[in-house]
Design a protein around this motif. Structure first.
Motif, PDB file in Angstrom:
ATOM      1  N   ASN A 161     -25.556  13.014 -24.761  1.00  0.00           N
ATOM      2  CA  ASN A 161     -25.612  11.691 -24.114  1.00  0.00           C
ATOM      3  C   ASN A 161     -24.478  10.807 -24.605  1.00  0.00           C
ATOM      4  N   LEU A 162     -24.185  10.858 -25.894  1.00  0.00           N
ATOM      5  CA  LEU A 162     -23.103  10.060 -26.462  1.00  0.00           C
ATOM      6  C   LEU A 162     -21.757  10.482 -25.874  1.00  0.00           C
ATOM      7  N   LYS A 163     -21.549  11.777 -25.711  1.00  0.00           N
ATOM      8  CA  LYS A 163     -20.297  12.254 -25.137  1.00  0.00           C
ATOM      9  C   LYS A 163     -20.171  11.779 -23.693  1.00  0.00           C
ATOM     10  N   THR A 164     -21.271  11.859 -22.951  1.00  0.00           N
ATOM     11  CA  THR A 164     -21.246  11.403 -21.558  1.00  0.00           C
ATOM     12  C   THR A 164     -20.925   9.905 -21.512  1.00  0.00           C
ATOM     13  N   SER A 165     -21.589   9.154 -22.391  1.00  0.00           N
ATOM     14  CA  SER A 165     -21.328   7.701 -22.433  1.00  0.00           C
ATOM     15  C   SER A 165     -19.888   7.436 -22.843  1.00  0.00           C
ATOM     16  N   SER A 166     -19.380   8.190 -23.822  1.00  0.00           N
ATOM     17  CA  SER A 166     -18.006   8.016 -24.274  1.00  0.00           C
ATOM     18  C   SER A 166     -17.031   8.328 -23.146  1.00  0.00           C
ATOM     19  N   ASP A 167     -17.302   9.390 -22.404  1.00  0.00           N
ATOM     20  CA  ASP A 167     -16.429   9.743 -21.280  1.00  0.00           C
ATOM     21  C   ASP A 167     -16.453   8.639 -20.224  1.00  0.00           C
ATOM     22  N   GLN A 168     -17.631   8.086 -19.944  1.00  0.00           N
ATOM     23  CA  GLN A 168     -17.748   7.008 -18.953  1.00  0.00           C
ATOM     24  C   GLN A 168     -17.008   5.754 -19.434  1.00  0.00           C
ATOM     25  N   LEU A 169     -17.178   5.465 -20.735  1.00  0.00           N
ATOM     26  CA  LEU A 169     -16.485   4.301 -21.291  1.00  0.00           C
ATOM     27  C   LEU A 169     -14.969   4.492 -21.222  1.00  0.00           C
ATOM     28  N   SER A 170     -14.536   5.693 -21.476  1.00  0.00           N
ATOM     29  CA  SER A 170     -13.106   5.986 -21.413  1.00  0.00           C
ATOM     30  C   SER A 170     -12.578   5.727 -20.002  1.00  0.00           C
ATOM     31  N   VAL A 171     -13.332   6.155 -19.025  1.00  0.00           N
ATOM     32  CA  VAL A 171     -12.926   5.931 -17.628  1.00  0.00           C
ATOM     33  C   VAL A 171     -12.930   4.428 -17.339  1.00  0.00           C
ATOM     34  N   GLU A 172     -13.961   3.747 -17.791  1.00  0.00           N
ATOM     35  CA  GLU A 172     -14.065   2.299 -17.565  1.00  0.00           C
ATOM     36  C   GLU A 172     -12.922   1.542 -18.261  1.00  0.00           C
ATOM     37  N   PHE A 173     -12.602   1.977 -19.509  1.00  0.00           N
ATOM     38  CA  PHE A 173     -11.490   1.320 -20.216  1.00  0.00           C
ATOM     39  C   PHE A 173     -10.171   1.548 -19.476  1.00  0.00           C
ATOM     40  N   GLU A 174      -9.987   2.723 -18.931  1.00  0.00           N
ATOM     41  CA  GLU A 174      -8.760   2.988 -18.154  1.00  0.00           C
ATOM     42  C   GLU A 174      -8.703   2.065 -16.928  1.00  0.00           C
ATOM     43  N   THR A 175      -9.856   1.895 -16.306  1.00  0.00           N
ATOM     44  CA  THR A 175      -9.910   1.025 -15.131  1.00  0.00           C
ATOM     45  C   THR A 175      -9.590  -0.415 -15.537  1.00  0.00           C
ATOM     46  N   ILE A 176     -10.169  -0.876 -16.646  1.00  0.00           N
ATOM     47  CA  ILE A 176      -9.924  -2.237 -17.131  1.00  0.00           C
ATOM     48  C   ILE A 176      -8.458  -2.385 -17.522  1.00  0.00           C
ATOM     49  N   LYS A 177      -7.923  -1.366 -18.154  1.00  0.00           N
ATOM     50  CA  LYS A 177      -6.518  -1.395 -18.559  1.00  0.00           C
ATOM     51  C   LYS A 177      -5.618  -1.522 -17.327  1.00  0.00           C
ATOM     52  N   ASP A 178      -5.963  -0.766 -16.291  1.00  0.00           N
ATOM     53  CA  ASP A 178      -5.169  -0.863 -15.050  1.00  0.00           C
ATOM     54  C   ASP A 178      -5.261  -2.269 -14.450  1.00  0.00           C
ATOM     55  N   TYR A 179      -6.476  -2.844 -14.450  1.00  0.00           N
ATOM     56  CA  TYR A 179      -6.637  -4.218 -13.934  1.00  0.00           C
ATOM     57  C   TYR A 179      -5.839  -5.218 -14.739  1.00  0.00           C
ATOM     58  N   MET A 180      -5.845  -5.026 -16.052  1.00  0.00           N
ATOM     59  CA  MET A 180      -5.115  -5.970 -16.898  1.00  0.00           C
ATOM     60  C   MET A 180      -3.603  -5.820 -16.691  1.00  0.00           C
ATOM     61  N   SER A 181      -3.170  -4.641 -16.470  1.00  0.00           N
ATOM     62  CA  SER A 181      -1.742  -4.440 -16.198  1.00  0.00           C
ATOM     63  C   SER A 181      -1.365  -5.118 -14.876  1.00  0.00           C
ATOM     64  N   GLU A 182      -2.226  -5.058 -13.912  1.00  0.00           N
ATOM     65  CA  GLU A 182      -1.970  -5.699 -12.622  1.00  0.00           C
ATOM     66  C   GLU A 182      -1.949  -7.225 -12.770  1.00  0.00           C
TER      67      GLU A 182
END
Length: 186
Positions: A161-182
């Motif tokens: 469950n932690l790995k799944t959550s970590s993977d989801q958070l990683s995807v979410e952080f990438e999305t946030i990072k992309d938004y912040m770059s924009e």
């Protein structure tokens, strides 16, 4: 002199020496052989009239009860020896089978097999006490191992469950990072 006459003379001389001994003493014993058989002679003087009481007994007759008793004792000893050997054999087999059961049980435990049956407790001696102690140890270790296994299963589920959550958070952080770059570029 023929052989038969010599034998009679020998017997007569033996008997005459016994007769002389009887007349010379008040009481006593003597022995002689006649026709290949041994005899004991017991004699005593009767005080009232001075007569001599003489008893002749074949040695074979005297020894018969002793020989019979000896034979009976030998038979009893042999039977006792056989019974003792049988009892010892049964006791050794019983101990050996109990020891083998304990050895196999502890060997399985050493290999980590906690799905085996307990050691059968068949006696109330030291071996029975040891078997009972091994069974108690088996029960307590089995519970501990089952608890460890249960906790390990929960840990595995939590890690997944932690790995799944970590993977989801990683995807979410990438999305946030992309938004912040924009946002920074605009």
């Amino acid at each position: 002199i023929t052989q038969q006459e010599a034998y009679i003379t020998d017997s007569a001389s033996e008997l005459s020496s016994i007769g002389a001994a009887i007349m010379a003493s008040e009481t006593g014993t003597s022995s002689y052989k006649y026709n290949g058989k041994a005899y004991n002679v017991y004699y005593d003087t009767i005080d009232e009239n001075g007569w001599k009481l003489i008893i002749q007994v074949p040695v074979a007759e005297l020894n018969a009860p002793v020989q019979s008793l000896t034979l009976k004792l030998i038979i009893v000893c042999l039977v006792a020896l056989i019974l003792t050997a049988a009892v010892i054999t049964l006791a050794v087999r019983s101990l050996s089978s109990s020891l083998n059961a304990v050895k196999m049980f502890s060997g399985q435990l050493a290999r980590g097999n906690f799905r085996i049956d307990k050691v059968p407790v068949t006696s109330r001696d030291e071996l029975g006490d040891m078997s009972q102690s091994l069974n108690s140890m088996y029960d307590s270790n089995k519970v501990i191992i089952q608890q460890i296994s249960s906790h390990a299963g929960r840990l595995d589920t939590s890690a997944t469950n932690l790995k799944t959550s970590s993977d989801q958070l990683s995807v979410e952080f990438e999305t946030i990072k992309d938004y912040m770059s924009e946002v920074n570029e605009a």
